[in-house]
Every structure is written in C-alpha cells, then in structure tokens.
Design a protein around this motif. Structure first.
Motif, PDB file in Angstrom:
ATOM      1  N   PHE A  95       0.823  -1.220   0.000  1.00 20.99           N
ATOM      2  CA  PHE A  95       0.000   0.000   0.000  1.00 20.99           C
ATOM      3  C   PHE A  95       0.849   1.258   0.000  1.00 20.99           C
ATOM      4  N   SER A  96       2.050   1.202   0.558  1.00 21.31           N
ATOM      5  CA  SER A  96       2.937   2.367   0.513  1.00 21.31           C
ATOM      6  C   SER A  96       3.380   2.653  -0.923  1.00 21.31           C
ATOM      7  N   HIS A 124      -5.144   1.560   6.489  1.00 19.92           N
ATOM      8  CA  HIS A 124      -5.886   0.933   7.587  1.00 19.92           C
ATOM      9  C   HIS A 124      -6.619  -0.316   7.101  1.00 19.92           C
ATOM     10  N   ALA A 125      -7.317  -0.189   5.961  1.00 22.95           N
ATOM     11  CA  ALA A 125      -8.089  -1.318   5.444  1.00 22.95           C
ATOM     12  C   ALA A 125      -7.172  -2.454   5.022  1.00 22.95           C
ATOM     13  N   ALA A 126      -6.069  -2.116   4.368  1.00 26.05           N
ATOM     14  CA  ALA A 126      -5.138  -3.150   3.902  1.00 26.05           C
ATOM     15  C   ALA A 126      -4.506  -3.887   5.082  1.00 26.05           C
ATOM     16  N   ALA A 127      -4.003  -3.127   6.036  1.00 25.54           N
ATOM     17  CA  ALA A 127      -3.326  -3.748   7.175  1.00 25.54           C
ATOM     18  C   ALA A 127      -4.286  -4.579   8.015  1.00 25.54           C
ATOM     19  N   THR A 174     -13.752   3.661  -2.511  1.00 26.42           N
ATOM     20  CA  THR A 174     -12.882   2.819  -3.339  1.00 26.42           C
ATOM     21  C   THR A 174     -11.473   2.696  -2.748  1.00 26.42           C
ATOM     22  N   ASP A 175     -11.060   3.665  -1.930  1.00 25.56           N
ATOM     23  CA  ASP A 175      -9.786   3.520  -1.216  1.00 25.56           C
ATOM     24  C   ASP A 175      -9.855   2.317  -0.280  1.00 25.56           C
ATOM     25  N   VAL A 176     -10.986   2.218   0.421  1.00 25.42           N
ATOM     26  CA  VAL A 176     -11.178   1.122   1.368  1.00 25.42           C
ATOM     27  C   VAL A 176     -11.317  -0.210   0.628  1.00 25.42           C
ATOM     28  N   LEU A 177     -12.071  -0.218  -0.461  1.00 19.28           N
ATOM     29  CA  LEU A 177     -12.211  -1.453  -1.241  1.00 19.28           C
ATOM     30  C   LEU A 177     -10.851  -1.910  -1.762  1.00 19.28           C
ATOM     31  N   GLY A 178     -10.057  -0.954  -2.217  1.00 19.90           N
ATOM     32  CA  GLY A 178      -8.715  -1.295  -2.674  1.00 19.90           C
ATOM     33  C   GLY A 178      -7.854  -1.839  -1.541  1.00 19.90           C
ATOM     34  N   VAL A 182      -6.159  -5.597  -1.261  1.00 18.43           N
ATOM     35  CA  VAL A 182      -4.735  -5.831  -1.010  1.00 18.43           C
ATOM     36  C   VAL A 182      -4.547  -6.694   0.241  1.00 18.43           C
ATOM     37  N   GLY A 183      -5.253  -6.342   1.299  1.00 19.52           N
ATOM     38  CA  GLY A 183      -5.122  -7.091   2.548  1.00 19.52           C
ATOM     39  C   GLY A 183      -5.575  -8.529   2.424  1.00 19.52           C
TER      40      GLY A 183
END
Length: 205
Positions: A95-96, A124-127, A174-178, A182-183
């Motif tokens: 995500f970085s 946050h969502a990915a981690a 869509t940031d959260v969905l992405g 990833v997570g």
C-alpha cells in the motif's frame, strides 16, 4: 482450493478497483456514498469510529502482530510465527508503493484529522484485512480458535476499520475497497505460506 480462490478473487478486485481509480472513473460510485455518509453523521457513532480508526492504525496493529508472532514462536515454533509476521510487512510495502503511484487526494476530512498522505489504497483497510485475516486463519488452523469465531473476528474487525475510514471522511469508499483487496490477497498468500510451513513442520518436526 479455497486459498487459491481467495487469492484469485483478491487479485481481480485489486485490478478492477485500481483501474477505475487510475482512470478516474470511481467518482460516480464514491461521491454519492460520501454525500450520504456526511448527511447522516452522529456524534456517538463518530466518536466510536474515531476510537476504532486509532486502535486499528497500522502503527498500532503491526507491533501487536509482532507480539502475537513472538507468542506463537514460543508456543509453536519460529516457522509458524514467520507466516504471521509476513502479513503486515507485505501489506505495508504494497500500500505504501501504491500510494506513491496513484497519488490520489483524500476527501476533506483527511485534513481535519491531520491525515495528509495519499488516499489510495487505504492503509488501515489493507493492514487490518491482512493482519486480522492471517492471524485468525493461523489461530484456527492451530486449534486455538473455532472456525466460526475466526471468520467472524476477521470479517467484522476488517469491516469496522474500513467503515470508520469512510465515515470519518478520510478515505473514499474505493480507497477502502482497494485496501481490503490488497489485505485479502496478502492474508491468502500468508495462509499459503503457513500451510506449506505447517505441513513440513508436521512431517519433519
């Protein structure tokens, strides 16, 4: 087969959401949700989500994952613990890197909460999806947590973290969905690594 299916679905979701964001086609999806959320703000709910989003920050849950891995190392061995440790490290790297590629601006709520990094994907969502998904899977497979409880914990906690980011207006949906995509991919890959390690440990240990 389940892990392969989860990995494939996560890759497809990452590709689709990433493409829409890159081509700036996510506005018709993101804007109505943001307007609805802002129109239905509630102080008690907002305060609850503030606590969730702070407790579930990558800077908090990644050290907690290290503590869990250390405990698993003592209980079950270094190899098992390594599968848990890799999930936050890999998700953080992905995500970085993605944030620097997309350089997407956050909604206005980001500035109000002093969150000024790029928006896509949600760290946050990915981690949370990577860490909670991996930890729940390993604890279930090690017989430390019933399957239903593991699934409920992983799903509910990841959902609440993602929802907090949208409700607080620091991320687009869509940031959260992405981030979830990833997570989930990282969790599935970590589970694959765990299964390989586990099979070798059981056979040769």
């Amino acid at each position: 087969m389940l892990l392969i299916g989860a990995s494939t679905a996560a890759i497809a979701a990452c590709a689709k959401v990433g493409e829409d964001v890159f081509n700036k086609e996510s506005g018709p999806f993101d804007e109505p949700i943001r307007k609805w959320v802002l129109a239905h703000q509630n102080p008690a709910v907002r305060n609850t989500f503030l606590v969730i989003t702070r407790v579930a920050a990558p800077s908090v849950i990644i050290p907690c994952t290290a503590a869990l891995a250390a405990w698993l190392w003592r209980q079950r061995g270094l190899s098992i613990a390594g599968a848990v440790v890799m999930s936050p490290a890999v998700s953080l790297a992905i995500f970085s890197a993605a944030k620097r590629i997309y350089r997407r601006k956050r909604p206005d709520g980001g500035a109000r909460l002093h969150e000024l990094t790029y928006a896509f994907p949600s760290g946050h969502a990915a981690a949370s999806a990577a860490v909670f998904g991996t930890a729940s899977y390993v604890l279930w497979r090690e017989g430390m947590l019933p399957r239903a409880a593991a699934e409920a914990f992983a799903g509910t906690s990841s959902f609440l973290v993602g929802a907090s980011r949208v409700y607080l207006d620091v991320h687009w949906t869509t940031d959260v969905l992405g981030g979830w995509s990833v997570g989930t991919l990282v969790a599935a890959l970590s589970a694959v690594v765990y299964e390989r390690v586990r099979s070798k440990t059981r056979v040769y240990g």
